[in-house]
Design a protein around this motif. Structure first.
Motif, PDB file in Angstrom:
ATOM      1  N   ASP A  89       0.797  -1.230   0.000  1.00  0.00           N
ATOM      2  CA  ASP A  89       0.000   0.000   0.000  1.00  0.00           C
ATOM      3  C   ASP A  89       0.825   1.274   0.000  1.00  0.00           C
ATOM      4  OD1 ASP A  89      -2.315  -1.515   0.032  1.00  0.00           O
ATOM      5  OD2 ASP A  89      -2.453  -1.538   2.225  1.00  0.00           O
ATOM      6  N   GLN A  90       2.107   1.188   0.377  1.00  0.00           N
ATOM      7  CA  GLN A  90       2.955   2.381   0.432  1.00  0.00           C
ATOM      8  C   GLN A  90       3.530   2.753  -0.927  1.00  0.00           C
ATOM      9  OE1 GLN A  90       3.154   4.129   3.343  1.00  0.00           O
ATOM     10  NE2 GLN A  90       1.657   2.592   4.017  1.00  0.00           N
ATOM     11  N   ALA A  91       3.308   1.940  -1.914  1.00  0.00           N
ATOM     12  CA  ALA A  91       3.853   2.186  -3.251  1.00  0.00           C
ATOM     13  C   ALA A  91       3.346   3.500  -3.827  1.00  0.00           C
ATOM     14  CB  ALA A  91       3.495   1.023  -4.185  1.00  0.00           C
ATOM     15  N   THR A  92       4.099   4.042  -4.768  1.00  0.00           N
ATOM     16  CA  THR A  92       3.821   5.387  -5.291  1.00  0.00           C
ATOM     17  C   THR A  92       3.002   5.411  -6.575  1.00  0.00           C
ATOM     18  OG1 THR A  92       5.970   5.322  -6.406  1.00  0.00           O
ATOM     19  CG2 THR A  92       5.899   6.352  -4.223  1.00  0.00           C
ATOM     20  N   LEU A  93       2.850   4.259  -7.233  1.00  0.00           N
ATOM     21  CA  LEU A  93       2.121   4.215  -8.501  1.00  0.00           C
ATOM     22  C   LEU A  93       0.919   3.286  -8.406  1.00  0.00           C
ATOM     23  CD1 LEU A  93       4.974   3.808 -11.154  1.00  0.00           C
ATOM     24  CD2 LEU A  93       3.494   5.796 -10.914  1.00  0.00           C
ATOM     25  N   THR A  94      -0.146   3.625  -9.118  1.00  0.00           N
ATOM     26  CA  THR A  94      -1.273   2.703  -9.244  1.00  0.00           C
ATOM     27  C   THR A  94      -0.985   1.743 -10.401  1.00  0.00           C
ATOM     28  OG1 THR A  94      -2.492   4.079 -10.821  1.00  0.00           O
ATOM     29  CG2 THR A  94      -2.868   4.482  -8.454  1.00  0.00           C
ATOM     30  N   LYS A  95      -1.687   0.635 -10.431  1.00  0.00           N
ATOM     31  CA  LYS A  95      -1.545  -0.312 -11.542  1.00  0.00           C
ATOM     32  C   LYS A  95      -1.892   0.368 -12.863  1.00  0.00           C
ATOM     33  CE  LYS A  95      -4.404  -3.076  -9.503  1.00  0.00           C
ATOM     34  NZ  LYS A  95      -5.341  -4.189  -9.211  1.00  0.00           N
ATOM     35  N   GLU A  96      -2.935   1.206 -12.830  1.00  0.00           N
ATOM     36  CA  GLU A  96      -3.382   1.879 -14.049  1.00  0.00           C
ATOM     37  C   GLU A  96      -2.289   2.801 -14.602  1.00  0.00           C
ATOM     38  OE1 GLU A  96      -6.816   0.529 -11.711  1.00  0.00           O
ATOM     39  OE2 GLU A  96      -5.061   1.750 -11.203  1.00  0.00           O
ATOM     40  N   GLU A  97      -1.624   3.535 -13.705  1.00  0.00           N
ATOM     41  CA  GLU A  97      -0.565   4.452 -14.138  1.00  0.00           C
ATOM     42  C   GLU A  97       0.633   3.688 -14.707  1.00  0.00           C
ATOM     43  OE1 GLU A  97      -1.192   8.113 -10.938  1.00  0.00           O
ATOM     44  OE2 GLU A  97      -0.053   6.329 -10.364  1.00  0.00           O
ATOM     45  N   SER A  98       1.069   2.674 -13.979  1.00  0.00           N
ATOM     46  CA  SER A  98       2.240   1.907 -14.394  1.00  0.00           C
ATOM     47  C   SER A  98       2.016   1.216 -15.734  1.00  0.00           C
ATOM     48  CB  SER A  98       2.578   0.866 -13.328  1.00  0.00           C
ATOM     49  OG  SER A  98       3.581  -0.018 -13.773  1.00  0.00           O
TER      50      SER A  98
END
Length: 249
Positions: free
Chosen positions: A211-220
């Motif tokens: 959850d701490q990641a900076t990108l969403t799946k959609e963005e990546s």
């Protein structure tokens, strides 16, 4: 830069995370592939429910059972995919399936190292070998590509900057080895007209990324799709991030 018209694509690890997002974004693209092969270890398992729903709504999505670490499973999947291709070539293979463990220099075990290496390196090697005859470009038939989902943590040059927060020994070593596989395929498959590239998807909010990641799946995946859809021979053999920026080996 010209668009890469993708008539067929195969994605490993498609039941969740980035793999499932790739399926969704290929379906939403302006020119969806005629055949999208969504592979996963357990098509009938609970994790595959969303993927099965997509396949029911979209006839161009074909779910194929594939355990990338099992040679027999890989060979069986090739026969299934070849049947659906009807003599046509597979345009793009995306080696997305991967695994991750939080082991440090002190806690790393041989068993974990071999398990992660088997999934992150041996799997992509087996899949690439088995599908190579279907990807191999015939004269005048356009582009073809093998895309490896790698990681910045596999960069040898970036170790001092990122080690303290993310030691993850088996994951780092496996992704560095995957990068070498990608480079070897770049040289070995060049005469076959196959573009080979390793892409770091960024730190993404998935089961693996947290959850701490900076990108969403959609963005990546949206950014990686732009790279894949405009691939050129000049990009073959490179290691880039989701925005197309070169990463040092």
């Amino acid at each position: 830069m010209s668009e890469f018209k993708i008539h067929s694509v195969l994605i490993t690890g498609s039941s969740r995370g980035l793999g499932l997002e790739f399926i969704q974004q290929f379906l939403k693209s302006s020119n969806p592939p005629e055949k999208i092969f969504a592979t996963c270890r357990d098509p009938e398992g609970p994790q595959s429910k969303e993927l099965k729903n997509l396949a029911q709504k979209h006839p161009n999505v074909k779910i194929v059972q594939l355990d990338t670490t099992d040679a027999a499973s890989v060979k069986a999947s090739v026969k299934e995919v070849e049947k659906h291709l009807n003599g046509q070539r597979l345009d793009v293979l995306i080696n997305n399936a991967g695994a991750f463990n939080h082991n440090s220099l002190e806690t790393q075990t041989a068993e974990d190292m071999m398990c992660i290496y088997n999934i992150n390196v041996v799997g992509p090697m087996l899949v690439s070998q088995a599908y190579h005859p279907l990807i191999k470009r015939e004269k005048g038939s356009g582009k073809a590509a093998i895309v490896h989902i790698s990681a910045l943590l596999g960069s040898l040059e970036e170790v001092p900057e990122l080690f303290s927060g993310f030691p993850v020994i088996s994951y780092r070593c496996s992704k560095a080895a995957l990068n070498m596989l990608s480079r070897c395929q770049y040289v070995g498959y060049k005469e076959d007209g196959i573009i080979t590239i390793a892409i770091h998807p960024g730190w993404v909010k998935t089961d693996m990324g947290g959850d701490q990641a900076t990108l969403t799946k959609e963005e990546s995946v949206g950014c990686m799709m732009k790279i894949i859809q405009t691939l050129s021979d000049q990009q073959s053999g490179t290691f880039v991030d989701w925005q197309g920026k070169t990463i040092p080996w």
